[in-house]
Design an enzyme around this catalytic site. Structure first.
Site, PDB file in Angstrom:
ATOM      1  N   SER A 124      -6.105   3.236   4.445  1.00 49.11           N
ATOM      2  CA  SER A 124      -5.583   2.467   3.309  1.00 49.11           C
ATOM      3  C   SER A 124      -6.687   1.777   2.517  1.00 49.11           C
ATOM      4  O   SER A 124      -6.549   0.630   2.085  1.00 49.11           O
ATOM      5  CB  SER A 124      -4.571   1.414   3.797  1.00 49.11           C
ATOM      6  OG  SER A 124      -3.673   1.069   2.779  1.00 49.11           O
ATOM      7  N   SER A 162       0.783  -1.244   0.000  1.00 46.91           N
ATOM      8  CA  SER A 162       0.000   0.000   0.000  1.00 46.91           C
ATOM      9  C   SER A 162       0.809   1.286   0.000  1.00 46.91           C
ATOM     10  O   SER A 162       0.226   2.364  -0.124  1.00 46.91           O
ATOM     11  CB  SER A 162      -0.966   0.012   1.191  1.00 46.91           C
ATOM     12  OG  SER A 162      -2.089  -0.803   0.911  1.00 46.91           O
ATOM     13  N   LYS A 212       0.130   3.712  -2.768  1.00 50.17           N
ATOM     14  CA  LYS A 212      -0.902   4.744  -2.714  1.00 50.17           C
ATOM     15  C   LYS A 212      -0.286   6.144  -2.692  1.00 50.17           C
ATOM     16  O   LYS A 212      -0.956   7.120  -3.038  1.00 50.17           O
ATOM     17  CB  LYS A 212      -1.804   4.524  -1.504  1.00 50.17           C
ATOM     18  CG  LYS A 212      -2.692   3.276  -1.607  1.00 50.17           C
ATOM     19  CD  LYS A 212      -3.573   3.115  -0.382  1.00 50.17           C
ATOM     20  CE  LYS A 212      -4.616   2.011  -0.558  1.00 50.17           C
ATOM     21  NZ  LYS A 212      -4.065   0.658  -0.409  1.00 50.17           N
TER      22      LYS A 212
END
Length: 422
Positions: A183, A126, A129
């Site tokens: 997230s 993640s 991102k």
């Protein structure tokens, strides 16, 4: 007369070859000057990275990374071209952690203070991102109200989600907070779709790859906007530092990254109540001067982390890949690296973060093509722009060199022939 003509021709060819080489070198600022460090460039053996043992775990086999060319490995400085440790001479030893690669850099000056395998490919999870944020924050109006679609909700079962509902209407700012605090993978899909234009989320991923290329993050290739595992998806600790530098230069991102709590509004038509979410990045609660960052985890990537903090007028970022949560969690490993970075003098450096657009200043540069999750990444897509730019002059220089040798041979033979006739 012929001797003079041959000599002049050979000189002209040599000058042409010599002129081509500096021009090509100028097009590859990857070899930017860096401070002295312990790397293979000095002829020394690779210095092992300080590590602490982690409990053995069962995990899927790691995918084979794309080939990494020498130009990619020297982006930011030749000292960074090592799979091991690179630190300035005479500084304290960095902390032992479980991460397989890491970088500590100055967000303001761009100096790289140290690293472990800075350009070694790793799976992002993640922390990808952050690339989505760097790409899409300038494109999207935070006040715009958007509707969640079934396509946005297509995420891996059991993966991280903030709790958006299909048909629900949310402000873009709420979606960003859902992405960065919790997230949310569905939030990532929505933001990529909004910023991807007519091609939707696929266009968003393509824009992410194009922007990574412009930043000089040549080892970064996104397949999913969220960081959920996709075939051919990689990054590096150095690339993450480039991306983080752009994020933390944006005041809106900084505000989102330090937000501790926010409310996800109720959706009456979908009969869902509102609820509160909190920031999962423990650095902002427990590290003095924290600026925020991003956590990441998949079974394949293991723990990944990006964290930044300010101390004494310096803003540093730590990026790490492939960590285990024992004996220290990802954010704690990031905090330990930040402490080490702040202990170094301001002049300490083993390289630098390249500037946006620096490696793509030539008209022949083109970003890698994004892939579908089940598509193998072609080897050619992993080659840096510097590699593609230098090939023409390499061939030309080789041909010129051969011409010099041939003309030189002819000249010697003619002179020998003349001496034989005297």
């Amino acid at each position: 007369m012929r001797d003079r003509l041959l000599a002049a021709t050979a000189t002209a060819v040599l000058l042409t070859a010599g002129a081509a080489i500096p021009a090509a070198s100028a097009a590859v600022p990857a070899s930017a000057a860096s401070g002295p460090g312990r790397t293979a460039r000095t002829g020394a053996a690779t210095v092992p990275c300080p590590r602490v043992p982690a409990p053995k775990i069962s995990r899927p086999p790691r995918p084979s990374p794309p080939p990494v060319g020498p130009e990619e490995r020297t982006v930011g400085g030749a000292d960074l071209a090592t799979p091991g440790l690179v630190v300035p001479p005479g500084v304290p030893t960095p902390p032992g952690i479980t991460a397989t690669s890491w970088v500590v850099a100055d967000l303001d000056t761009g100096q790289v203070l140290g690293g472990c395998g800075p350009h070694e490919p790793g799976t992002p999870a993640s922390v990808q991102k952050l690339l989505l944020a760097a790409t899409m924050l300038p494109r999207l109006d935070p006040k715009q109200v958007v509707t969640v679609t079934a396509e946005d909700m297509d995420i891996e079962p059991g993966s991280s989600a903030v709790g958006l509902v299909e048909g629900g209407r949310y402000s873009v700012e709420t979606v960003w907070l859902g992405l960065l605090l919790n997230s949310g993978n569905e939030a990532a899909n929505l933001l990529a779709r909004l910023g991807g234009g007519a091609d939707g989320a696929a266009g968003g991923v393509r824009a992410m790859n194009e922007y990574a290329h412009r930043l000089g993050a040549l080892q970064t290739h996104a397949v999913t906007p969220s960081g959920l595992d996709g075939r051919g998806q990689f990054t590096s600790a150095y690339d993450l530092a480039l991306i983080a530098r752009v994020c933390f230069a944006d005041p809106t991102f900084r505000r989102y990254a330090l937000t501790r709590l926010t409310q996800i509004p109720a959706q009456p038509e979908q009969k869902t109540k509102g609820f509160q979410i909190q920031n999962e990045n423990q650095l902002i609660y427990r590290y003095p001067g924290a600026l925020g960052g991003k956590t990441g985890f998949t079974d394949l990537a293991r723990h990944t982390y990006v964290g930044a903090a300010e101390r004494g007028g310096r803003r540093l970022v730590a990026t790490l890949l492939g960590a285990e949560p024992q004996p220290m969690r990802g954010w704690e490993q990031g905090a330990a690296l930040l402490d080490w970075g702040f202990s170094l003098p301001r002049s300490a450096s083993v390289g630098r973060l390249v500037e946006p657009g620096e490696l793509t200043a030539t008209p022949t540069a083109s970003p890698a093509r994004p892939e579908a999750p089940d598509e193998a990444r072609p080897a050619a897509a992993s080659r840096p722009v510097a590699d593609r730019v230098t090939r023409p002059w390499t061939v030309g220089a080789a041909a010129a060199g051969a011409g010099v040798l041939l003309l030189g041979g002819l000249l010697l033979r003619r002179r020998a022939s003349r001496r034989g006739r005297r």
